[in-house]
Design a protein around this motif. Structure first.
Motif, PDB file in Angstrom:
ATOM      1  N   LEU A   1       0.831  -1.202   0.000  1.00  0.00           N
ATOM      2  CA  LEU A   1       0.000   0.000   0.000  1.00  0.00           C
ATOM      3  C   LEU A   1       0.869   1.256   0.000  1.00  0.00           C
ATOM      4  N   GLN A   2       0.585   2.155  -0.958  1.00  0.00           N
ATOM      5  CA  GLN A   2       1.321   3.414  -1.059  1.00  0.00           C
ATOM      6  C   GLN A   2       0.445   4.629  -0.744  1.00  0.00           C
ATOM      7  N   PHE A   3      -0.880   4.497  -0.930  1.00  0.00           N
ATOM      8  CA  PHE A   3      -1.789   5.625  -0.763  1.00  0.00           C
ATOM      9  C   PHE A   3      -2.987   5.185   0.074  1.00  0.00           C
ATOM     10  N   LEU A   4      -3.232   5.892   1.161  1.00  0.00           N
ATOM     11  CA  LEU A   4      -4.340   5.546   2.052  1.00  0.00           C
ATOM     12  C   LEU A   4      -5.131   6.808   2.382  1.00  0.00           C
ATOM     13  N   THR A   5      -6.441   6.762   2.122  1.00  0.00           N
ATOM     14  CA  THR A   5      -7.341   7.863   2.450  1.00  0.00           C
ATOM     15  C   THR A   5      -8.474   7.349   3.315  1.00  0.00           C
ATOM     16  N   LEU A   6      -8.682   7.999   4.458  1.00  0.00           N
ATOM     17  CA  LEU A   6      -9.814   7.711   5.341  1.00  0.00           C
ATOM     18  C   LEU A   6     -10.613   8.998   5.476  1.00  0.00           C
ATOM     19  N   SER A   7     -11.871   8.964   5.065  1.00  0.00           N
ATOM     20  CA  SER A   7     -12.681  10.169   5.051  1.00  0.00           C
ATOM     21  C   SER A   7     -14.015   9.938   5.737  1.00  0.00           C
ATOM     22  N   ASN A   8     -14.362  10.847   6.640  1.00  0.00           N
ATOM     23  CA  ASN A   8     -15.660  10.828   7.313  1.00  0.00           C
ATOM     24  C   ASN A   8     -15.913   9.515   8.055  1.00  0.00           C
ATOM     25  N   PHE A   9     -14.919   9.089   8.823  1.00  0.00           N
ATOM     26  CA  PHE A   9     -15.089   7.971   9.759  1.00  0.00           C
ATOM     27  C   PHE A   9     -15.513   8.595  11.098  1.00  0.00           C
ATOM     28  N   GLU A  10     -16.779   8.887  11.246  1.00  0.00           N
ATOM     29  CA  GLU A  10     -17.234   9.659  12.403  1.00  0.00           C
ATOM     30  C   GLU A  10     -16.986   8.950  13.731  1.00  0.00           C
ATOM     31  N   ASN A  11     -16.973   7.623  13.733  1.00  0.00           N
ATOM     32  CA  ASN A  11     -16.837   6.875  14.986  1.00  0.00           C
ATOM     33  C   ASN A  11     -15.434   6.332  15.227  1.00  0.00           C
ATOM     34  N   LEU A  12     -14.534   6.552  14.296  1.00  0.00           N
ATOM     35  CA  LEU A  12     -13.192   5.986  14.405  1.00  0.00           C
ATOM     36  C   LEU A  12     -12.438   6.641  15.562  1.00  0.00           C
ATOM     37  N   LYS A  13     -12.009   5.830  16.532  1.00  0.00           N
ATOM     38  CA  LYS A  13     -11.382   6.356  17.749  1.00  0.00           C
ATOM     39  C   LYS A  13      -9.858   6.250  17.731  1.00  0.00           C
TER      40      LYS A  13
ATOM     41  N   ALA B   1     -13.635  13.015  13.429  1.00  0.00           N
ATOM     42  CA  ALA B   1     -13.696  13.839  14.636  1.00  0.00           C
ATOM     43  C   ALA B   1     -13.461  13.056  15.919  1.00  0.00           C
ATOM     44  N   SER B   2     -13.730  11.753  15.920  1.00  0.00           N
ATOM     45  CA  SER B   2     -13.586  10.963  17.148  1.00  0.00           C
ATOM     46  C   SER B   2     -12.187  10.401  17.337  1.00  0.00           C
ATOM     47  N   LEU B   3     -11.330  10.579  16.350  1.00  0.00           N
ATOM     48  CA  LEU B   3      -9.981  10.023  16.422  1.00  0.00           C
ATOM     49  C   LEU B   3      -9.197  10.679  17.545  1.00  0.00           C
TER      50      LEU B   3
ATOM     51  N   LEU C   1       1.204  14.073   4.582  1.00  0.00           N
ATOM     52  CA  LEU C   1       0.313  13.779   5.698  1.00  0.00           C
ATOM     53  C   LEU C   1      -0.721  14.897   5.706  1.00  0.00           C
ATOM     54  N   GLU C   2      -1.953  14.616   5.258  1.00  0.00           N
ATOM     55  CA  GLU C   2      -2.905  15.677   4.962  1.00  0.00           C
ATOM     56  C   GLU C   2      -4.151  15.603   5.824  1.00  0.00           C
ATOM     57  N   ARG C   3      -4.625  16.785   6.199  1.00  0.00           N
ATOM     58  CA  ARG C   3      -5.863  16.987   6.954  1.00  0.00           C
ATOM     59  C   ARG C   3      -5.853  16.237   8.278  1.00  0.00           C
ATOM     60  N   LEU C   4      -4.708  16.114   8.867  1.00  0.00           N
ATOM     61  CA  LEU C   4      -4.591  15.355  10.101  1.00  0.00           C
ATOM     62  C   LEU C   4      -5.271  16.114  11.230  1.00  0.00           C
ATOM     63  N   PRO C   5      -6.281  15.517  11.890  1.00  0.00           N
ATOM     64  CA  PRO C   5      -6.937  16.217  12.993  1.00  0.00           C
ATOM     65  C   PRO C   5      -6.062  16.185  14.235  1.00  0.00           C
ATOM     66  N   TYR C   6      -5.770  17.347  14.808  1.00  0.00           N
ATOM     67  CA  TYR C   6      -4.965  17.386  16.024  1.00  0.00           C
ATOM     68  C   TYR C   6      -5.859  17.106  17.219  1.00  0.00           C
ATOM     69  N   THR C   7      -5.452  16.173  18.087  1.00  0.00           N
ATOM     70  CA  THR C   7      -6.256  15.810  19.245  1.00  0.00           C
ATOM     71  C   THR C   7      -5.407  15.827  20.497  1.00  0.00           C
ATOM     72  N   ASN C   8      -6.061  15.672  21.622  1.00  0.00           N
ATOM     73  CA  ASN C   8      -5.374  15.714  22.921  1.00  0.00           C
ATOM     74  C   ASN C   8      -4.683  14.382  23.178  1.00  0.00           C
ATOM     75  N   SER C   9      -3.585  14.191  22.499  1.00  0.00           N
ATOM     76  CA  SER C   9      -2.862  12.935  22.647  1.00  0.00           C
ATOM     77  C   SER C   9      -1.375  13.180  22.492  1.00  0.00           C
ATOM     78  N   SER C  10      -0.632  13.074  23.570  1.00  0.00           N
ATOM     79  CA  SER C  10       0.817  13.280  23.490  1.00  0.00           C
ATOM     80  C   SER C  10       1.465  12.213  22.637  1.00  0.00           C
ATOM     81  N   GLN C  11       0.868  11.037  22.611  1.00  0.00           N
ATOM     82  CA  GLN C  11       1.417   9.970  21.767  1.00  0.00           C
ATOM     83  C   GLN C  11       1.396  10.413  20.317  1.00  0.00           C
TER      84      GLN C  11
END
Length: 418
Positions: free
Chosen positions: A203-215, A236-238, A254-264
């Motif tokens: 795999l060279q290209f991976l897109t995940l879009s609108n996974f509302e429940n993905l944690k 949003a739930s990631l 690395l595109e549209r990466l949502p920043y969340t409260n995760s130091s990891q």
């Protein structure tokens, strides 16, 4: 493969071509650069209609002329590039290499096929589904375990009435497609991806879009050592990324990466020093919560020495992050900051040294109070500034209250005269 009058992103076209094996490195250029040159050549020959990006440097969207599309469909039928009936509906035959399904009604054509399944298994390379439901998941002629040659899979699920159990099973079966180069999944309701996604070593290209429940994303993603592009939209739930994502040594975008409260998640980016393009979205973090996130980001994000393009969306701080400076980002050429409604000024580190920035875009920064001369002094290579509704900017040679005001160096090489 696509309906009439559709507007297609050039990056997607190039990724599809690479996934199919149509593009290879030439004269020291990467496959992506070569693919973009092919698109430019098609536009120059008036076979495609192109739209440029905000900095007017690259064509980012294209449309195809109707006559060219008709000719392409005729040739595609003759060489078995794809199988369509007289209504341009998909057909699945023993010679099918590419199949598109744009609604569940189209599945009737697939169900009615009498093709030899063993031959279909060896031919199909691309499967593209839009607005699909369990009729596609359960179709016997599209059992994923049979599609061993599949290199490109794009699935837009119908958002309503999805059955999570069926979808989870289908996603698990995707991970048996060991030849897969491009995977795009959209509008999915599952809470996690299968651990077996690490099996997709090509795999060279991976897109995940609108996974509302993905944690969270499975740690096995760090096994995808050929991954070049990873795009995440509206998840949003990631809450975190794999700790060792820095092992993805070939990751460039690395595109549209949502920043969340995760130091990891922040720490995991430290090793990604080879990235060329990064987009980070901080939505919806504002106020004191946003300040805490900015503080953590400032201390943990390391310099990205190769970065050429950066977009910060919905940045919650009152000043730009301390790592946004010419020393940490010595090769940055294009910077876009948008929807940072609390941003008031650039940090002192931003002005330390000279940038190589050629294009600067600022969008809906309602509180930003910087003067144009500061940018022009710090950015001697600047050739374009684009501003969308930033009313407090000072002494800029354009109307900063407009929705789209542009300054070009070649049009006005006397900064500050207005």
């Amino acid at each position: 493969m696509l309906p009439k009058d559709i507007r297609i992103e050039v990056a997607d076209i190039v990724y599809w071509w690479i996934g199919e094996g149509f593009v290879s490195e030439t004269n020291g250029r990467t496959t992506f650069e070569t693919g973009k040159e092919y698109v430019l050549e098609l536009c120059n020959r008036c076979l495609l209609i192109g739209e440029h990006d905000m900095f007017e440097r690259n064509i980012v969207f294209v449309k195809i002329h109707d006559l060219v599309r008709d000719m392409a469909i005729k040739i595609a039928r003759e060489v078995n590039f794809t199988s369509l009936d007289e209504r341009e509906m998909p057909e699945l035959s023993a010679e099918s290499r590419r199949l598109r399904i744009f609604d569940n009604g189209a599945i009737e054509n697939v169900e009615s096929t009498r093709a030899d399944n063993s031959k279909i298994e060896s031919k199909l390379r691309t499967l593209w589904g839009l607005d699909i439901e369990k009729e596609v998941f359960l179709n016997k002629n599209l059992e994923l375990r049979k599609l061993k040659r599949l290199r490109l899979l794009i699935a837009w699920f119908r958002s309503k009435n999805q059955e999570q159990i069926i979808m989870k099973d289908w996603l698990y079966r995707i991970t048996s497609l060991l030849s897969l180069v491009y995977l795009g999944l959209h509008d999915c309701i599952v809470e996690q991806l299968p651990d077996s996604i690490g099996n997709l070593r090509n795999l060279q290209f991976l897109t995940l879009s609108n996974f509302e429940n993905l944690k969270m994303l499975p740690s096995t993603m760090t096994k995808l050592d050929k991954l070049i592009v990873f795009r995440i939209f509206e998840c949003a739930s990631l809450t975190c990324m794999p700790e060792e994502i820095g092992r993805l040594s070939k990751l460039e975008r690395l595109e549209r990466l949502p920043y969340t409260n995760s130091s990891q998640k922040i720490a995991s980016r430290i090793e990604l020093k080879h990235l060329l393009r990064v987009e980070i979205s901080f939505f919806p973090y504002y106020g004191s919560e946003g300040d805490a996130f900015v503080s953590k980001l400032n201390h943990l994000l390391s310099p990205l020495q190769c970065l050429q393009e950066l977009r910060l969306a919905c940045y919650p701080g009152q000043s730009t992050p301390v790592w946004l400076n010419p020393t940490s980002l010595p090769h940055l050429k294009f910077l876009c900051i948008d929807f940072g409604r609390r941003l008031r000024y650039m940090s002192p580190e931003f002005w330390e040294g000279n940038w190589k920035i050629e294009g600067l875009c600022m969008m809906e920064l309602f509180e930003l109070e910087e003067e144009s001369i500061m940018f022009l002094r710090a950015m001697p290579s600047l050739r374009m500034v684009r501003v969308f509704d930033c009313p407090r900017l000072k002494s800029f040679p354009l109307d900063v209250t407009q929705d789209d005001a542009i300054w070009r160096k070649e049009d006005d090489d006397t900064p500050g005269k207005h």
